[in-house]
Design an enzyme around this catalytic site. Structure first.
Site, PDB file in Angstrom:
ATOM      1  N   ASP A  79       0.814  -1.208   0.000  1.00 42.56           N
ATOM      2  CA  ASP A  79       0.000   0.000   0.000  1.00 42.56           C
ATOM      3  C   ASP A  79       0.852   1.264   0.000  1.00 42.56           C
ATOM      4  OD1 ASP A  79      -2.256  -1.504  -0.045  1.00 42.56           O
ATOM      5  OD2 ASP A  79      -2.887  -1.064   2.010  1.00 42.56           O
ATOM      6  N   THR A 190      -9.057   2.455   6.999  1.00 39.20           N
ATOM      7  CA  THR A 190      -8.558   1.129   7.365  1.00 39.20           C
ATOM      8  C   THR A 190      -7.067   1.153   7.711  1.00 39.20           C
ATOM      9  OG1 THR A 190      -8.183   0.636   5.019  1.00 39.20           O
ATOM     10  CG2 THR A 190     -10.265  -0.096   5.984  1.00 39.20           C
ATOM     11  N   TYR A 192      -4.099   3.986   9.761  1.00 34.82           N
ATOM     12  CA  TYR A 192      -3.766   4.452  11.108  1.00 34.82           C
ATOM     13  C   TYR A 192      -5.026   4.768  11.908  1.00 34.82           C
ATOM     14  CZ  TYR A 192      -0.900   7.033  14.575  1.00 34.82           C
ATOM     15  OH  TYR A 192      -0.268   7.472  15.701  1.00 34.82           O
TER      16      TYR A 192
END
Length: 294
Positions: A79, A190, A192
């Site tokens: 990501d 979804t 930190y």
């Protein structure tokens, strides 16, 4: 901004930029195969073997990609690599398909073991398009930032809590006494924010999640804001510089008295996923959710 249909995109696809995180041995092992496979489908392919170094060239305010953009960006990594690609092309978004060589992969939708099938869906016009909301922030002395996941203000190495005043639509919401605040998009809900106790939002939503980090008050809870209203956060009190981190990358330090204005960015960012993939299916798989207790 509007995006072409999946079929129109596939028909016009000519130039592909491959951004690779070659710090991962699995990426190094597959990069040549991906390059050859794409060229075998009559595409012009440019390869950058260090996605982070490539994105750092365009990290400063107003310093986004200014050359001829590719038609598609293929990211080999996790990501973080997808976020790096989005940062480069935020002002003129280029569709991104991420091949997951990381652990969770909420943004890198294609599994490494099935990258041929995933890229095949893209080239055939079968891939799912997800238009992801972004945030932009403006501060003093020309400070500006664009985030696909989140903007985080935190005390960093400074001892003691921060006092951060949140206003929405020019109305004071509250003063947070906390280690920091997270401003997250639905994509970033979804990341930190989730770890700090925030809610999970559907990626297709338009909303801003504000999640305090270790707030010194039981009444401080995450908020979901209307993205049509500007939010501002001011550093009312701090024992030292406050760190501003954008999509996991440190950007600047804010002094006491400094303020940021945060709003929805005018662009959405197109992420591509394999045919039939859904955000909720990915959540079940990535977070280990089960349909029942039995």
């Amino acid at each position: 901004m509007s995006h072409p249909s999946r079929e129109e995109f596939a028909e016009s696809l000519r130039q592909v930029l491959v951004l690779a995180d070659t710090t991962k041995s699995a990426v190094r092992a597959e990069l040549g195969e991906v390059h050859t496979w794409l060229e075998g489908h009559d595409l012009e392919v440019q390869v950058e073997e260090n996605v982070r170094a490539f994105s750092q060239q365009f990290a400063g305010p107003g310093n986004h990609f200014s050359g001829t953009p590719p038609d598609l960006v293929v990211v080999l990594g996790g990501d973080g690599s997808v976020l790096s690609a989005a940062r480069v092309f935020a002002e003129d978004p280029v569709p991104v398909v991420g091949i997951k060589f990381g652990q969770l992969g909420f943004l890198a939708h294609v599994e490494a073991r099935s990258w041929r099938e995933g890229l095949g869906d893209v080239l055939a016009g079968r891939a799912e398009w997800e238009a992801r909301m972004m945030l932009e922030a403006e501060g003093d002395e020309g400070l500006c930032a664009v985030a696909l996941n989140d903007l985080v203000l935190s005390r960093g190495d400074t001892h003691g809590l921060l006092t951060l005043r949140l206003e929405v639509g020019r109305e004071v919401v509250t003063d947070y006494r906390a280690d920091g605040l997270i401003f997250a998009t639905p994509s970033g809900s979804t990341a930190y924010s989730l770890a700090a106790g925030g809610p999970v939002l559907a990626p297709s939503m338009n909303a801003i999640v504000v999640t305090p980090i270790a707030a010194h008050s039981l009444s401080n809870r995450p908020l979901v804001l209307d993205p049509m209203l500007e939010a501002s956060v001011c550093v009312s009190a701090a024992a030292g510089p406050v760190s501003l981190v954008v999509d996991g990358h440190p950007l600047a330090f804010l002094e006491q008295g400094a303020c940021l204005t945060i709003r929805r960015h005018r662009n959405t960012y197109p992420l591509l996923a394999p045919a039939g993939a859904t955000p909720w299916r990915r959540l079940r798989e990535r977070l280990g959710w089960r349909g029942s207790f039995f």
